[in-house]
Design a protein around this motif. Structure first.
Motif, PDB file in Angstrom:
ATOM      1  N   ALA A 104       5.391  -2.524  -9.564  1.00  0.00           N
ATOM      2  CA  ALA A 104       5.356  -2.871  -8.133  1.00  0.00           C
ATOM      3  C   ALA A 104       6.418  -3.927  -7.814  1.00  0.00           C
ATOM      4  O   ALA A 104       6.666  -4.835  -8.618  1.00  0.00           O
ATOM      5  N   THR A 143       7.374   3.962  -2.485  1.00  0.00           N
ATOM      6  CA  THR A 143       6.492   4.776  -3.327  1.00  0.00           C
ATOM      7  C   THR A 143       5.334   3.913  -3.842  1.00  0.00           C
ATOM      8  O   THR A 143       5.399   2.683  -3.792  1.00  0.00           O
ATOM      9  N   SER A 144       4.305   4.595  -4.352  1.00  0.00           N
ATOM     10  CA  SER A 144       3.210   3.872  -5.005  1.00  0.00           C
ATOM     11  C   SER A 144       3.577   3.702  -6.480  1.00  0.00           C
ATOM     12  O   SER A 144       4.546   4.312  -6.957  1.00  0.00           O
ATOM     13  N   THR A 145       2.777   2.908  -7.195  1.00  0.00           N
ATOM     14  CA  THR A 145       3.120   2.660  -8.603  1.00  0.00           C
ATOM     15  C   THR A 145       2.952   3.921  -9.468  1.00  0.00           C
ATOM     16  O   THR A 145       3.458   3.965 -10.579  1.00  0.00           O
ATOM     17  N   LEU A 150       5.445   7.322  -0.247  1.00  0.00           N
ATOM     18  CA  LEU A 150       4.498   6.875   0.780  1.00  0.00           C
ATOM     19  C   LEU A 150       5.120   7.130   2.146  1.00  0.00           C
ATOM     20  O   LEU A 150       6.033   6.407   2.579  1.00  0.00           O
ATOM     21  N   CYS A 233      -2.698   0.232   0.016  1.00  0.00           N
ATOM     22  CA  CYS A 233      -1.704  -0.454  -0.816  1.00  0.00           C
ATOM     23  C   CYS A 233      -1.747  -1.946  -0.517  1.00  0.00           C
ATOM     24  O   CYS A 233      -2.105  -2.356   0.585  1.00  0.00           O
ATOM     25  N   LEU A 292       4.841  -0.086  -4.017  1.00  0.00           N
ATOM     26  CA  LEU A 292       3.661  -0.855  -3.587  1.00  0.00           C
ATOM     27  C   LEU A 292       2.522  -0.721  -4.596  1.00  0.00           C
ATOM     28  O   LEU A 292       2.201   0.384  -5.054  1.00  0.00           O
ATOM     29  N   PRO A 294      -1.506  -0.842  -5.718  1.00  0.00           N
ATOM     30  CA  PRO A 294      -2.708  -0.444  -5.010  1.00  0.00           C
ATOM     31  C   PRO A 294      -3.402  -1.679  -4.413  1.00  0.00           C
ATOM     32  O   PRO A 294      -3.282  -2.779  -4.931  1.00  0.00           O
TER      33      PRO A 294
END
Ligand code: BEZ
Ligand code: FE
Length: 297
Positions: A104, A143-145, A150, A233, A292, A294
């Protein structure tokens, strides 16, 4: 200079007894967290006073300093945040509350110049709104980890102009060099901003006087602010810093982190721009991919 080590056993006992008495004054506090914070605050505050053998004149100067900080603070000028920032207290609080999570993106200091009602821009739009500075094409992904793009992440961006001032420093109602936009279906974003330049934190108040007294510069490393929010997030408050910046690690609020230093590539005058915009002089470009953690934002 007084030395805590020279204090007699009898005097130490007097001082320690006062600490115990003040600590005990919180015994009946029903809020355990409030009690923990107040007890620790008192122990550290008394520890500091005893350690430096604070004089009554110095205590008076501290009260005068806080009074001046209060007087200069209003809706747009927040001297207490500047104090916290320049003592590294803001960054330490951020470190504690934004623990590293996988890959992240790291957080950094929020600063006092965010405003809630930034103008919206389309993807590829210009957040400068006429603010002076070299145009900079900023692009990347959110994006998420776990690597998922996203879509629809809200990206707030704000920065100082090349004269080192934020819009609200000219006039509380002015909006320039700030905007918000949303990532596209692939999590991608792009916009025109300004190549960041170094600027001083507001140093015409009591915090500025302390910086001068201790021989410190009020300059912040050049940076572009981001705040990124997406459902489920952790909200990310961060900046990016240009590689090779003249202030860099000497940032007066200790906000620089290695992972946030990015290459801003200056393009010679006449270089075609990514969206066909015609620019007379030089411009720069930077890529910032945002990841990002969670959370419950
Ligand atoms: C800023 O980046 O805008 C800022 C941060 C801390 C203190 C002053 C300004
Ligand atoms: Fe800033």
């Amino acid at each position: 200079m007084s030395d805590a080590a020279e204090v007699s056993a009898q005097q130490q006992e007097v001082e320690a007894r006062l600490v115990d008495t003040v600590v005990a004054s919180f015994d009946a506090c029903e809020d355990p967290r409030l009690k923990q914070v107040m007890v620790s605050l008192v122990k550290h505050l008394h520890g500091f006073i005893r350690d430096v053998r604070l004089t009554e004149e110095e205590w008076g100067a501290a009260i005068e300093f806080l009074t001046k900080a209060g007087h200069i603070t209003d809706d747009v000028r927040q001297e207490f945040i500047l104090l916290s920032d320049t003592l590294g207290a803001s960054m330490q609080t951020i470190n504690i509350n934004n623990e590293a999570y996988a890959d992240a993106t790291e957080a950094t200091v929020f600063g006092p110049f965010f405003v809630e009602d930034s103008p919206a821009i389309e993807l590829g739009g210009d957040m400068a709104f006429g603010a002076p500075g070299e145009p900079c094409w900023v692009s990347g992904t959110v994006t998420s980890t776990d690597g998922k793009p996203l879509a629809g992440a809200r990206i707030e961006v704000w920065e100082a102009d090349e004269d080192g001032l934020y819009d609200v420093q000219y006039d509380a109602g002015k909006r320039a060099a700030r905007a918000h936009l949303f990532s596209d279906a692939d999590g991608a974003y792009r916009f025109w901003g300004l190549t960041p330049t170094p600027y001083p934190i507001p140093d015409d108040g009591p915090v500025g006087k302390i910086l001068t007294a201790v021989g410190r510069s009020p300059l912040r490393a050049s940076h572009l602010h981001f705040m990124v929010t997406a459902p489920e997030c952790r909200t990310l408050v961060t900046h990016i810093f240009p590689e090779g910046d003249p202030i860099g690690w000497k940032d007066t609020v200790f906000g620089v982190k290695e992972s946030l230093i990015k290459r801003f590539e200056q393009q010679p005058a006449g270089t075609p721009t990514p969206d066909g915009r015609v620019i007379e002089g030089t411009w720069s470009k930077v890529v910032f991919d945002i990841v990002l953690a969670p959370g419950d934002a």
